[in-house]
Motif scaffolding. Structure first.
Motif, PDB file in Angstrom:
ATOM      1  N   HIS A   1      -3.787 -26.639 -33.135  1.00 17.11           N
ATOM      2  CA  HIS A   1      -4.434 -26.643 -34.527  1.00 17.11           C
ATOM      3  C   HIS A   1      -5.818 -27.096 -34.470  1.00 17.11           C
ATOM      4  O   HIS A   1      -6.707 -26.557 -35.272  1.00 17.11           O
ATOM      5  CB  HIS A   1      -3.513 -27.913 -35.294  1.00 17.11           C
ATOM      6  N   ALA A   2      -6.098 -28.190 -33.806  1.00 19.52           N
ATOM      7  CA  ALA A   2      -7.400 -28.429 -33.540  1.00 19.52           C
ATOM      8  C   ALA A   2      -8.444 -27.459 -33.009  1.00 19.52           C
ATOM      9  O   ALA A   2      -9.570 -27.272 -33.617  1.00 19.52           O
ATOM     10  CB  ALA A   2      -7.653 -29.900 -32.818  1.00 19.52           C
ATOM     11  N   ASP A   3      -8.217 -26.680 -32.031  1.00 23.02           N
ATOM     12  CA  ASP A   3      -8.776 -25.622 -31.422  1.00 23.02           C
ATOM     13  C   ASP A   3      -8.869 -24.500 -32.463  1.00 23.02           C
ATOM     14  O   ASP A   3     -10.170 -23.933 -32.558  1.00 23.02           O
ATOM     15  CB  ASP A   3      -8.149 -25.078 -30.280  1.00 23.02           C
ATOM     16  N   PHE A   4      -7.919 -24.313 -33.329  1.00 20.67           N
ATOM     17  CA  PHE A   4      -8.116 -23.349 -34.450  1.00 20.67           C
ATOM     18  C   PHE A   4      -9.195 -23.780 -35.392  1.00 20.67           C
ATOM     19  O   PHE A   4     -10.041 -22.997 -35.624  1.00 20.67           O
ATOM     20  CB  PHE A   4      -6.806 -23.144 -35.022  1.00 20.67           C
ATOM     21  N   LEU A   5      -9.074 -25.070 -35.741  1.00 18.65           N
ATOM     22  CA  LEU A   5     -10.195 -25.452 -36.725  1.00 18.65           C
ATOM     23  C   LEU A   5     -11.652 -25.593 -36.132  1.00 18.65           C
ATOM     24  O   LEU A   5     -12.516 -25.211 -36.976  1.00 18.65           O
ATOM     25  CB  LEU A   5      -9.836 -26.952 -37.291  1.00 18.65           C
ATOM     26  N   ARG A   6     -11.521 -25.892 -34.882  1.00 22.66           N
ATOM     27  CA  ARG A   6     -13.115 -25.799 -34.387  1.00 22.66           C
ATOM     28  C   ARG A   6     -13.433 -24.374 -34.229  1.00 22.66           C
ATOM     29  O   ARG A   6     -14.924 -24.386 -34.621  1.00 22.66           O
ATOM     30  CB  ARG A   6     -13.088 -26.196 -32.770  1.00 22.66           C
ATOM     31  N   GLU A   7     -12.770 -23.487 -34.017  1.00 26.46           N
ATOM     32  CA  GLU A   7     -13.231 -22.063 -34.226  1.00 26.46           C
ATOM     33  C   GLU A   7     -13.715 -21.690 -35.563  1.00 26.46           C
ATOM     34  O   GLU A   7     -14.599 -20.980 -35.832  1.00 26.46           O
ATOM     35  CB  GLU A   7     -11.941 -21.135 -33.796  1.00 26.46           C
ATOM     36  N   LYS A   8     -12.925 -22.036 -36.567  1.00 27.56           N
ATOM     37  CA  LYS A   8     -13.396 -22.030 -37.995  1.00 27.56           C
ATOM     38  C   LYS A   8     -14.741 -22.688 -38.159  1.00 27.56           C
ATOM     39  O   LYS A   8     -15.556 -22.179 -39.046  1.00 27.56           O
ATOM     40  CB  LYS A   8     -12.238 -22.512 -38.921  1.00 27.56           C
ATOM     41  N   LEU A   9     -14.927 -23.882 -37.694  1.00 30.72           N
ATOM     42  CA  LEU A   9     -16.228 -24.482 -38.008  1.00 30.72           C
ATOM     43  C   LEU A   9     -17.313 -23.614 -37.256  1.00 30.72           C
ATOM     44  O   LEU A   9     -18.254 -23.392 -37.814  1.00 30.72           O
ATOM     45  CB  LEU A   9     -16.097 -25.962 -37.218  1.00 30.72           C
ATOM     46  N   ARG A  10     -16.908 -23.253 -35.968  1.00 31.15           N
ATOM     47  CA  ARG A  10     -18.017 -22.177 -35.515  1.00 31.15           C
ATOM     48  C   ARG A  10     -18.350 -21.108 -36.279  1.00 31.15           C
ATOM     49  O   ARG A  10     -19.402 -20.629 -36.166  1.00 31.15           O
ATOM     50  CB  ARG A  10     -17.595 -21.875 -34.105  1.00 31.15           C
ATOM     51  N   GLU A  11     -17.309 -20.487 -37.026  1.00 34.40           N
ATOM     52  CA  GLU A  11     -17.572 -19.402 -37.786  1.00 34.40           C
ATOM     53  C   GLU A  11     -18.360 -19.726 -39.075  1.00 34.40           C
ATOM     54  O   GLU A  11     -18.719 -18.641 -39.919  1.00 34.40           O
ATOM     55  CB  GLU A  11     -16.055 -18.691 -37.993  1.00 34.40           C
ATOM     56  N   GLY A  12     -18.330 -20.896 -39.486  1.00 33.56           N
ATOM     57  CA  GLY A  12     -18.940 -21.203 -40.661  1.00 33.56           C
ATOM     58  C   GLY A  12     -18.214 -21.234 -41.831  1.00 33.56           C
ATOM     59  O   GLY A  12     -18.522 -21.472 -42.948  1.00 33.56           O
TER      60      GLY A  12
END
Length: 109
Positions: free
Chosen positions: A42-53
């Motif tokens: 879940h945290a990895d998924f959210l970090r990716e969404k942060l990188r995507e903006g």
């Protein structure tokens, strides 16, 4: 044309408050090792969404009734926000997590 492109943030102007409700009120304190691994995904998924903006911020909320997760998203529509939350490994896990999504009427940033 390179100079006339709209930044992604400008085209995704609606902000959404997403509340991740865990499967049980004491979840944050009673996670199994398998659930802990799921929360890592879940945290990895959210970090990716942060990188995507797409994600602005996220984190657990210390609610006296039981902790829950806060996710603030930038999306073009509620359907886009729902697509993000539906893609979260915890939402797809079948373990009873669910998101409530509310659009902010205005934002000071």
């Amino acid at each position: 044309m390179a100079g006339s492109e709209t930044p992604r943030e400008a085209t995704r102007s609606i902000i959404f408050h997403c509340r991740l409700i865990p499967p049980r009120p004491d979840f944050a304190f009673t996670m199994t090792e398998e659930e802990r691994a799921l929360m890592g995904r879940h945290a990895d998924f959210l970090r990716e969404k942060l990188r995507e903006g797409v994600m602005i911020m996220a984190g657990p909320v210390a609610d006296p009734a039981g902790p829950w997760g806060l996710l603030i998203l930038r999306a073009g529509s509620e359907a886009e926000a729902r697509a993000v939350t539906d893609g979260d490994p915890v939402a797809r896990s079948g373990r009873g997590f669910r998101y409530e999504i509310l659009q902010l009427l205005s934002v000071i940033m």
